[in-house]
Design a protein around this motif. Structure first.
Motif, short mmCIF file in Angstrom:
data_model
loop_
_atom_site.label_atom_id
_atom_site.label_comp_id
_atom_site.label_asym_id
_atom_site.label_seq_id
_atom_site.Cartn_x
_atom_site.Cartn_y
_atom_site.Cartn_z
N ALA A 190 33.01 42.85 32.00
CA ALA A 190 34.35 43.35 32.34
C ALA A 190 34.19 44.76 32.85
O ALA A 190 33.94 45.69 32.10
CB ALA A 190 35.23 43.34 31.09
N GLY A 191 34.30 44.94 34.18
CA GLY A 191 34.06 46.24 34.81
C GLY A 191 32.74 46.21 35.56
O GLY A 191 31.74 45.65 35.07
N GLU A 194 35.77 43.34 38.42
CA GLU A 194 35.94 44.78 38.65
C GLU A 194 37.37 45.07 39.15
O GLU A 194 37.87 44.40 40.04
CB GLU A 194 34.89 45.27 39.66
CG GLU A 194 35.16 46.61 40.32
CD GLU A 194 35.37 47.77 39.35
OE1 GLU A 194 34.67 47.84 38.32
OE2 GLU A 194 36.27 48.58 39.62
N ALA A 195 37.96 46.13 38.57
CA ALA A 195 39.35 46.48 38.93
C ALA A 195 39.48 46.95 40.37
O ALA A 195 40.52 46.77 41.00
CB ALA A 195 39.85 47.57 37.99
N ARG A 250 37.06 53.68 40.42
CA ARG A 250 37.60 52.31 40.43
C ARG A 250 37.10 51.61 41.69
O ARG A 250 37.75 51.57 42.73
CB ARG A 250 39.12 52.31 40.40
CG ARG A 250 39.68 50.90 40.10
CD ARG A 250 41.19 50.86 40.12
NE ARG A 250 41.70 51.02 41.45
CZ ARG A 250 42.83 51.68 41.76
NH1 ARG A 250 43.52 52.27 40.81
NH2 ARG A 250 43.24 51.76 43.00
N ARG A 292 41.72 42.97 37.04
CA ARG A 292 41.52 43.76 35.83
C ARG A 292 41.49 42.83 34.61
O ARG A 292 42.34 41.93 34.49
CB ARG A 292 42.65 44.78 35.70
CG ARG A 292 42.25 45.97 34.87
CD ARG A 292 43.22 47.10 35.06
NE ARG A 292 42.67 48.08 36.00
CZ ARG A 292 42.92 49.38 35.94
NH1 ARG A 292 43.69 49.87 34.99
NH2 ARG A 292 42.40 50.21 36.81
N TYR A 335 41.79 37.66 32.88
CA TYR A 335 41.95 38.72 33.86
C TYR A 335 43.09 38.43 34.82
O TYR A 335 43.50 37.28 34.98
CB TYR A 335 40.64 38.97 34.63
CG TYR A 335 40.14 37.82 35.47
CD1 TYR A 335 39.40 36.78 34.90
CD2 TYR A 335 40.41 37.76 36.84
CE1 TYR A 335 38.93 35.72 35.67
CE2 TYR A 335 39.93 36.71 37.62
CZ TYR A 335 39.20 35.69 37.03
OH TYR A 335 38.75 34.64 37.79
N LEU A 350 31.79 44.52 27.72
CA LEU A 350 32.82 45.41 28.27
C LEU A 350 32.13 46.62 28.86
O LEU A 350 31.39 47.32 28.17
CB LEU A 350 33.81 45.85 27.19
CG LEU A 350 34.49 44.73 26.39
CD1 LEU A 350 35.59 45.31 25.49
CD2 LEU A 350 35.07 43.66 27.31
N SER A 382 33.94 48.89 31.14
CA SER A 382 35.09 49.37 31.90
C SER A 382 35.32 50.87 31.74
O SER A 382 36.38 51.39 32.09
CB SER A 382 36.36 48.60 31.49
OG SER A 382 36.26 47.27 31.93
N GLY A 394 38.84 52.20 30.24
CA GLY A 394 39.05 50.76 30.33
C GLY A 394 38.60 49.99 29.10
O GLY A 394 39.31 49.07 28.64
N SER A 395 37.43 50.33 28.55
CA SER A 395 36.89 49.51 27.46
C SER A 395 37.72 49.57 26.18
O SER A 395 38.02 48.51 25.59
CB SER A 395 35.43 49.88 27.19
OG SER A 395 34.62 49.44 28.27
N ASP A 402 28.90 51.28 28.29
CA ASP A 402 29.32 52.28 29.29
C ASP A 402 29.39 53.59 28.52
O ASP A 402 29.01 53.66 27.35
CB ASP A 402 30.67 51.89 29.94
CG ASP A 402 31.76 51.64 28.91
OD1 ASP A 402 31.77 52.32 27.87
OD2 ASP A 402 32.60 50.75 29.13
#
Ligand SMILES: Cc1cc2nc3c(=O)[nH]c(=O)nc-3n(C[C@H](O)[C@H](O)[C@H](O)COP(=O)(O)OP(=O)(O)OC[C@H]3O[C@@H](n4cnc5c(N)ncnc54)[C@H](O)[C@@H]3O)c2cc1C
Length: 636
Positions: free
Chosen positions: A12-13, A38-39, A87, A239, A255, A280, A282, A286-287, A585
């Protein structure tokens, strides 16, 4: 190859750390099916990503960044701050200022002391070396890597602004060293003025980010999953809302698209399944938000958002760290090498720079404006100057940690505080607190909408010790700047409002275009220091409160600590209390680092890859990895 129904791993990300994990895993075991959601959009070969000096585009024009607006703060006179984060595919590494700067080794050792075995300097410095190809001549090769994907160079040319900064500092600041050959990123240097290098490939003049050098470089990779013959797929402009669990085990993520980005699918939620692991990645905003929307967080926060709690982890979204930054603008002589014209974004002005960059990969387009800097640790006299509000912090935190700086300071050939008169040549001095004592938090603003604003409280300057450091830095940078040969005045709009009769009032330059008059030139090296009254100090404090901002170094919000100590992940990056779910991350960083944070993101990415590969039982292939990428970008 169309999307698979189920992947081995779903990330995620797709930012800085995620691209390292996906690229390394794919290389170690090409049969692994890996999905990145990815967002943002792809960054592949887009000029505002790969041409280094265009980096302000992302910030100014809002391309490829998310803006996180804080709640108003009393310490900032009721002001909010806005903190952007990357982003796009490549995340921060694809939009950042490309400053290469590594933290003191003791920062990583401090992480290990919290119980994070395998996260001390001894384990992590080899990973920092593995990630990089250091393209600068060095007589200390033991501190750097020479075969990794990420290229480090001095950029397309040296600016006279950077050279003057080092020369002036060497003559003026007798308490510290200055050298054009110093290695200020050897995990130890403090109180040494020296060159600051860049994430720029000297052979192409291009930005060196993790998207291009770990992901896009994979053989047969295609940005369109339907066209790709590779097992790594990337879905962009989507997202992740939350993690899907079966009992206690993460089995996938839900998502959505933003309604305005995809008319066809609208914002209907979709699910991606992971048979072996959900990661995760993000980032620091984000995370924790994904965890909270998944029911993992503090009981009170989740209840406030109307979410049923699944796992009680009160540390989610807490421990927000950044560095607090000020940019001080000065007018520069007409013959200065400055990036002001490139920063203006005027394509006609950029044309000759572009030609040089395209033909030779050099020049000011292959530059970030930052050639030199220092990590500053106070001398005994400085500690007195810093005053009572810093004393306790000195005794508690710094006195026993000789490699820890209190601030970082660098010169910029061109000013991006936007306060200089248009058409003038400028330089800036930027400084930031290395370990702000005030810590903040970030939490979700909506239970279901991942695009909704966060409730973000960075708490900048809530601790007066942080203000004391910035006040001292302002005075110090001014003494350096007004002694530089190219100094032609102070851009008053970017300085404190001193009274017109103050001894400290700024050297005016308003209305002066290329103010090459001797009257506005530099003072001599041995000129007396400016003496500040208490009223002047208040003016500096007011100015800092009105202007201090982010250094874009957000981290710490899913801290790697024991659960009982408010931790969110364990030393293998597993989220406490569930199975098959990791965070990887900069949100996992438990304590701040005294450096620009991309270097630490690279280390976290390399370490996360090793941990995941071990979990998946593919460790045997590691040996091949460090030997690849000697010159090229493509990882076979
Ligand atoms: C403007 C700027 C300038 C900087 N300058 C420097 C510098 O000069 N030198 C330096 O060393 N460091 C710099 N940094 C910091 C450094 O780049 C970051 O610390 C680092 O890139 C963070 O890496 P990360 O993997 O933790 O997060 P990121 O790289 O931010 O990756 C997180 C990714 O997750 C995505 N995402 C977020 N939420 C979701 C979701 N719900 N679903 C799907 N995707 C999601 C984001 O779009 C992003 O791409 C800068 C950062 C910025 C933003």
């Amino acid at each position: 190859m169309p999307l698979f129904n189920t992947y081995d791993i779903v990330l995620a990300g797709g930012g800085t750390v995620a691209c390292i994990i996906a690229g390394r895993l794919a290389q170690a075991d090409p049969s692994l099916k890996i999905l990145i959601i990815e967002a943002g959009s792809h960054s592949f070969n887009l000029h505002h990503h790969v041409q280094p000096a265009r980096y302000l585009n992302s910030l100014v024009r809002g391309q490829a960044v998310s803006h996180h607006k804080s709640v108003p703060s009393d310490a900032l006179g009721g002001r909010s701050v806005c903190v952007p984060s990357g982003r796009c595919v490549g995340g921060g590494s694809a939009v950042n200022f490309m400053i290469y700067n590594r933290p003191p080794a003791s920062d990583y050792d401090d992480w290990e002391k919290l119980g994070n075995t395998g996260w001390g300097a001894k384990s992590l410095i080899p990973l920092a070396k593995k990630a990089e190809s250091y393209q600068i001549p060095t007589n200390r090769p033991a501190m750097h890597g020479f075969t990794g994907p990420i290229k480090i160079s001095h950029g397309g040319r040296h600016t006279n602004i950077g050279e003057e900064f080092l020369e002036t500092a060497g003559q003026y600041d007798k308490d510290r060293k200055s050298s054009t050959s110093a290695d200020t990123s050897d995990f130890h240097a403090v109180n040494v003025y020296g060159p600051w290098h860049k994430y720029i490939d000297s052979s192409t003049g291009k930005r060196s980010d993790t998207a291009h050098h770990f992901l896009y470089s994979l053989k047969n990779f295609n940005v369109d999953p339907n066209e790709s013959k590779h097992n790594v797929h990337v879905i962009t402009d989507r997202r992740v809302v939350k993690v899907i669990f079966e009992n206690n085990r993460a089995i996938g993520v839900e998502y959505v698209a933003r309604e305005d980005t995809d008319k066809e699918s609208g914002s209907e939620p979709q699910v991606a399944y992971a048979s072996r692991l959900v990661v995760l990645s993000s980032g620091a905003f984000g995370s924790p938000a994904i965890l909270e929307r998944s029911g993992i967080g503090s009981a009170q926060r989740l209840a406030d958002a109307g979410i049923r709690q699944f796992v009680d982890l009160p540390g989610v979204g807490e421990n927000y760290n950044d560095h607090n930054l000020c940019m001080i603008p000065f007018l520069a002589a007409e013959d200065s090498d400055c990036l002001d014209d490139i920063f203006s974004g005027d394509e006609e002005i950029i044309k000759p720079h572009l030609k040089e960059w395209q033909e030779q990969g050099s020049g000011l387009l292959a530059h970030n404006s930052v050639d030199a800097g220092i990590k500053l640790r106070p001398t005994p006299d400085n500690i007195k100057e810093l005053g009572p509000s810093f004393k306790q912090t000195w005794e508690d935190f710094y006195a026993g940690a000789p490699d820890k700086p209190m601030a970082a300071m660098c010169v910029t050939a061109g000013d991006f505080s936007n306060s200089a008169p248009a058409g003038t040549k400028t330089f800036g001095i930027i400084f930031y607190t290395a370990y702000p004592q005030a810590i903040g938090s970030t939490h979700i603003g909506s239970a279901t909408d991942p695009w909704a604003p966060l409730t973000f409280e960075p708490n900048f300057l809530d601790n007066p010790a942080d203000l004391a450091v910035l006040r001292w830095c302002y005075k110090h940078c001014r003494e350096l700047a007004r002694r530089m040969k190219s100094f032609r005045g102070e851009v008053s709009a970017g300085h404190p409002k001193f009274s017109s009769v103050s001894n400290a009032k700024t050297v005016p330059c308003e209305g002066v275009k290329h103010a090459d008059s001797p009257a506005s030139g530099p003072v001599s090296i041995d000129a007396p220091k400016i003496v500040y009254s208490e009223e002047d100090d208040r003016a500096i404090d007011d100015y800092i409160k009105a202007t201090v901002g982010t250094t874009w170094h957000s981290l710490g919000t899913c801290a790697m600590k024991p659960r009982a100590a408010g931790g969110v992940v364990d030393p293998r990056l597993n989220v406490h209390g569930v199975e098959n779910l990791k965070v990887a991350d900069l949100s996992i960083v438990p304590l701040n680092v005294a450096a620009n944070t991309n270097s630490t993101a690279l280390v976290v990415g390399e370490k996360a890859f090793l941990l995941i590969a071990e979990d998946l039982g593919i460790s045997r292939n590691f040996k091949n990895i460090a030997r690849t990428n000697l010159n090229g970008n493509r990882m076979e």
